[in-house]
Motif scaffolding. Structure first.
Motif, short mmCIF file in Angstrom:
data_model
loop_
_atom_site.label_atom_id
_atom_site.label_comp_id
_atom_site.label_asym_id
_atom_site.label_seq_id
_atom_site.Cartn_x
_atom_site.Cartn_y
_atom_site.Cartn_z
N GLN A 120 -23.44 45.25 -8.08
CA GLN A 120 -23.70 43.82 -8.22
C GLN A 120 -23.81 43.19 -6.84
O GLN A 120 -23.18 43.64 -5.89
CB GLN A 120 -22.59 43.12 -9.02
N THR A 121 -24.58 42.13 -6.73
CA THR A 121 -24.74 41.47 -5.44
C THR A 121 -23.66 40.40 -5.27
O THR A 121 -22.99 40.00 -6.23
CB THR A 121 -26.12 40.81 -5.32
N PHE A 122 -23.56 39.90 -4.05
CA PHE A 122 -22.58 38.86 -3.76
C PHE A 122 -22.97 37.51 -4.38
O PHE A 122 -22.18 36.58 -4.35
CB PHE A 122 -22.34 38.75 -2.26
N GLN A 123 -24.16 37.42 -4.95
CA GLN A 123 -24.52 36.22 -5.72
C GLN A 123 -23.64 36.12 -6.96
O GLN A 123 -23.48 35.05 -7.52
CB GLN A 123 -25.99 36.27 -6.13
N GLU A 124 -23.07 37.24 -7.39
CA GLU A 124 -22.23 37.28 -8.58
C GLU A 124 -20.74 37.19 -8.25
O GLU A 124 -19.89 37.37 -9.12
CB GLU A 124 -22.51 38.55 -9.38
N VAL A 125 -20.43 36.94 -6.97
CA VAL A 125 -19.03 36.88 -6.51
C VAL A 125 -18.74 35.48 -5.98
O VAL A 125 -19.60 34.84 -5.39
CB VAL A 125 -18.80 37.92 -5.38
N GLN A 126 -17.53 35.01 -6.21
CA GLN A 126 -17.12 33.73 -5.64
C GLN A 126 -15.71 33.88 -5.07
O GLN A 126 -14.99 34.82 -5.41
CB GLN A 126 -17.16 32.61 -6.66
N ASN A 127 -15.34 32.95 -4.21
CA ASN A 127 -14.00 32.91 -3.61
C ASN A 127 -13.61 34.21 -2.94
O ASN A 127 -12.46 34.61 -2.98
CB ASN A 127 -12.95 32.52 -4.66
N ALA A 128 -14.57 34.87 -2.29
CA ALA A 128 -14.26 36.12 -1.60
C ALA A 128 -13.72 35.81 -0.21
O ALA A 128 -14.19 34.91 0.47
CB ALA A 128 -15.51 36.99 -1.50
N PHE A 129 -12.71 36.57 0.20
CA PHE A 129 -12.11 36.37 1.52
C PHE A 129 -11.50 37.67 2.01
O PHE A 129 -11.22 38.58 1.22
CB PHE A 129 -11.02 35.29 1.47
N CYS A 130 -11.32 37.75 3.31
CA CYS A 130 -10.43 38.76 3.86
C CYS A 130 -9.45 38.01 4.73
O CYS A 130 -9.75 36.95 5.28
CB CYS A 130 -11.17 39.87 4.60
#
Length: 192
Positions: A120-130
């Motif tokens: 899946q692409t990061f278009q399908e991800v939210q609130n990602a952090f390191c």
């Protein structure tokens, strides 16, 4: 006090008292972005994977990821694979622990990556952090938030590298494509 980092920003891993950090945790968190469907909004599980590639003089010598949880020397350890994200609701879904005092002297950089194992692409991800946490006291030192999803499946998130007698963290945030850390090597090498 947490430093909210921007792409390319570097921070020293020296303590306020002048000492050096001895153990840090690189935490990764994410949630699946809601998608509109025929019957309303829904989310799809997203399997992101954190990896740490250890380099000596720009050559990869070891890697820690969900299939190899501990570096050969024992200084870097992955806490385990999370297949869906969002479990911590803002906390770490995957984490990699680094005992900086035990990292062999020939290792000069550790690059942290995240990739979508299922494609899946990061278009399908939210609130990602390191984020980087002082493992000795749990204090968050730095956070890099992945802003704006995109049509890529991976991210070269950050690196920790030796500077003199200590270590420095640099937020990278470089998009890439690949399902595993091996796929990301051509994107990692230019940031070393």
């Amino acid at each position: 006090m947490t430093v909210n980092m921007t792409k390319g920003q570097a921070i020293s891993l020296q303590k306020n008292d002048g000492g050096s950090l001895t153990a840090v945790r690189m935490g990764l968190g994410w949630q699946a972005a809601p998608r509109r469907g025929l019957f309303g909004t829904r989310t799809r599980e997203i399997d992101l994977d954190a990896s740490a590639v250890l380099f000596a003089d720009k050559q990869p010598v070891d890697v820690v990821f969900f299939r190899h949880l501990v570096s050969d020397d024992g200084s870097v350890r992955h806490t385990g694979d999370n297949l869906v994200g969002g479990v911590g609701q803002g906390g770490d879904d995957e984490a990699i622990l680094v005992d900086l005092s035990r990292v062999p002297v020939h290792i000069d950089q550790i690059v942290f990556t995240v990739n979508s194992f299922t494609g899946q692409t990061f278009q399908e991800v939210q609130n990602a952090f390191c984020r980087l946490v002082d493992e000795t006291n749990g204090q968050e030192l730095a956070r890099y938030t992945l802003a704006g999803g995109g049509p890529y499946t991976a991210q070269i998130m950050a690196k920790v590298h030796r500077t003199g007698a200590g270590w420095t963290m640099t937020a990278l945030g470089n998009p890439a494509n690949g399902r595993t850390f091996q796929d990301l090597m051509p994107a990692i090498l230019p940031v070393l």
